[in-house]
Design a protein around this motif. Structure first.
Motif, PDB file in Angstrom:
ATOM      1  N   LEU A  83      55.694  68.046   8.714  1.00  7.60           N
ATOM      2  CA  LEU A  83      54.742  68.479   7.759  1.00  7.60           C
ATOM      3  C   LEU A  83      53.367  68.939   8.355  1.00  7.60           C
ATOM      4  O   LEU A  83      52.894  69.980   8.329  1.00  7.60           O
ATOM      5  CB  LEU A  83      54.175  67.466   6.841  1.00  7.60           C
ATOM      6  N   ALA A  84      53.135  68.114   9.670  1.00 12.38           N
ATOM      7  CA  ALA A  84      52.058  68.602  10.487  1.00 12.38           C
ATOM      8  C   ALA A  84      52.076  69.893  11.338  1.00 12.38           C
ATOM      9  O   ALA A  84      51.292  70.858  11.237  1.00 12.38           O
ATOM     10  CB  ALA A  84      51.701  67.614  11.434  1.00 12.38           C
ATOM     11  N   ARG A  85      53.498  70.155  11.827  1.00 16.38           N
ATOM     12  CA  ARG A  85      53.910  71.291  12.189  1.00 16.38           C
ATOM     13  C   ARG A  85      53.665  72.394  11.094  1.00 16.38           C
ATOM     14  O   ARG A  85      53.256  73.608  11.604  1.00 16.38           O
ATOM     15  CB  ARG A  85      55.186  71.269  13.040  1.00 16.38           C
ATOM     16  N   GLU A  86      54.331  72.198  10.283  1.00 24.70           N
ATOM     17  CA  GLU A  86      54.339  73.469   9.118  1.00 24.70           C
ATOM     18  C   GLU A  86      52.988  73.611   8.723  1.00 24.70           C
ATOM     19  O   GLU A  86      52.645  74.881   8.280  1.00 24.70           O
ATOM     20  CB  GLU A  86      55.253  72.905   7.871  1.00 24.70           C
ATOM     21  N   THR A  87      52.117  72.773   8.483  1.00 23.51           N
ATOM     22  CA  THR A  87      50.524  73.320   8.213  1.00 23.51           C
ATOM     23  C   THR A  87      49.858  73.842   9.121  1.00 23.51           C
ATOM     24  O   THR A  87      49.259  74.836   8.592  1.00 23.51           O
ATOM     25  CB  THR A  87      49.917  71.669   7.770  1.00 23.51           C
ATOM     26  N   ALA A  88      50.093  73.680  10.257  1.00 21.34           N
ATOM     27  CA  ALA A  88      49.380  74.149  11.358  1.00 21.34           C
ATOM     28  C   ALA A  88      49.924  75.551  11.701  1.00 21.34           C
ATOM     29  O   ALA A  88      49.416  76.471  12.323  1.00 21.34           O
ATOM     30  CB  ALA A  88      49.504  73.531  12.703  1.00 21.34           C
ATOM     31  N   ASP A  89      51.284  75.727  11.155  1.00 26.13           N
ATOM     32  CA  ASP A  89      51.804  77.388  11.563  1.00 26.13           C
ATOM     33  C   ASP A  89      51.806  78.127  10.056  1.00 26.13           C
ATOM     34  O   ASP A  89      52.789  77.904   9.181  1.00 26.13           O
ATOM     35  CB  ASP A  89      53.265  77.011  11.832  1.00 26.13           C
ATOM     36  N   THR A  90      51.076  79.107  10.185  1.00 23.13           N
ATOM     37  CA  THR A  90      50.986  79.948   8.937  1.00 23.13           C
ATOM     38  C   THR A  90      51.445  81.376   9.120  1.00 23.13           C
ATOM     39  O   THR A  90      51.186  82.110   8.520  1.00 23.13           O
ATOM     40  CB  THR A  90      49.513  80.149   8.308  1.00 23.13           C
ATOM     41  N   ASP A  91      51.854  81.777  10.605  1.00 22.99           N
ATOM     42  CA  ASP A  91      52.264  82.996  10.807  1.00 22.99           C
ATOM     43  C   ASP A  91      53.451  83.301  10.015  1.00 22.99           C
ATOM     44  O   ASP A  91      54.158  83.029   9.978  1.00 22.99           O
ATOM     45  CB  ASP A  91      52.818  82.892  12.516  1.00 22.99           C
TER      46      ASP A  91
END
Length: 230
Positions: A83-91
């Motif tokens: 979840l932390a990785r997905e939240t930080a990645d909005t590309d």
């Protein structure tokens, strides 16, 4: 000669609308596939097979399907990292075609977001897609059970004070469509993933929808569909 097609309109009437996020109003496939391909490879799994079960579920539930013998506490711990990785990645996070107009058309009618994302991820993706966040929302923190369990949609209906039978769900995934149907709701399937999972009616994207309010205050959703001719 190939069969010709014509366009017809199917109209569903409701008192409230319940919206999934990923794949339904927000196209986050690029992020989801990046993150879950990496996770699958790191666990010795076929990424293509993993992606078949990712959409619509909370991460821990996806992990439980793919690694059924693993302790659930490990899935929850890895899901927090995911979840932390997905939240930080909005590309590459963009609105689904027609989403801005669709969200504008439902602004004044009862509606809620019902997503498998947690609150932080939902906020990040709705912001990245430049879509308004519904005032009523059911996120991962709000439920005990992930889609395809109906809990999220039932909580959305309850928050809006509307009987489940009077709600229309908008979904793209097998798990989400199953959850809406299990809640006793009609489901409009959005996008290519939805077509194979028997929604009440299927739309190619949100440009196929028109939302209006009837004289009695009910919500009318017209869905443009292609009908094969002779």
């Amino acid at each position: 000669m190939p069969a010709s097609t014509t366009t017809a309109s199917v109209v569903l009437t409701a008192k409230a609308l319940l919206l999934d996020m990923d794949g339904t109003i927000v196209n986050s496939d690029a992020v989801v596939e990046r993150c879950w391909r990496d996770w699958a490879v790191s666990h010795g799994l076929d990424p293509e097979e993993a992606l078949k079960v990712v959409h619509g579920r909370q991460g821990y539930a996806t992990m439980a399907v793919l690694l059924p013998d693993r302790p659930m506490e490990v899935n929850h711990a890895e899901n927090a990292v995911m979840l932390a990785r997905e939240t930080a990645d909005t590309d590459g996070v963009v609105p689904v075609p027609g989403a801005p107009e669709f969200m504008a058309s439902i602004a004044a009618v009862p509606h809620a977001l019902v997503t498998s994302a947690d609150a932080a991820l939902a906020a990040a993706r709705m912001t990245a897609a430049a879509l308004p966040m519904p005032a009523v929302r059911v996120t991962a923190e709000s439920v005990q059970d992930s889609k395809p369990h109906p809990e999220g949609f039932l909580k959305g209906a309850a928050a809006l004070g509307v009987d489940p039978a009077d709600c229309i769900v908008f979904e793209d995934s097998a798990a989400g469509i199953a959850a809406g149907q299990a809640a006793g709701m009609r489901v409009i399937g959005i996008g290519p993933r939805a077509a194979a999972h028997n929604p009440t009616v299927h739309a190619a994207d949100l440009t196929a929808l028109r939302v209006t309010t009837a004289a009695d205050g009910s919500i009318e959703v017209a869905v443009a569909i292609e009908v094969a001719g002779a």
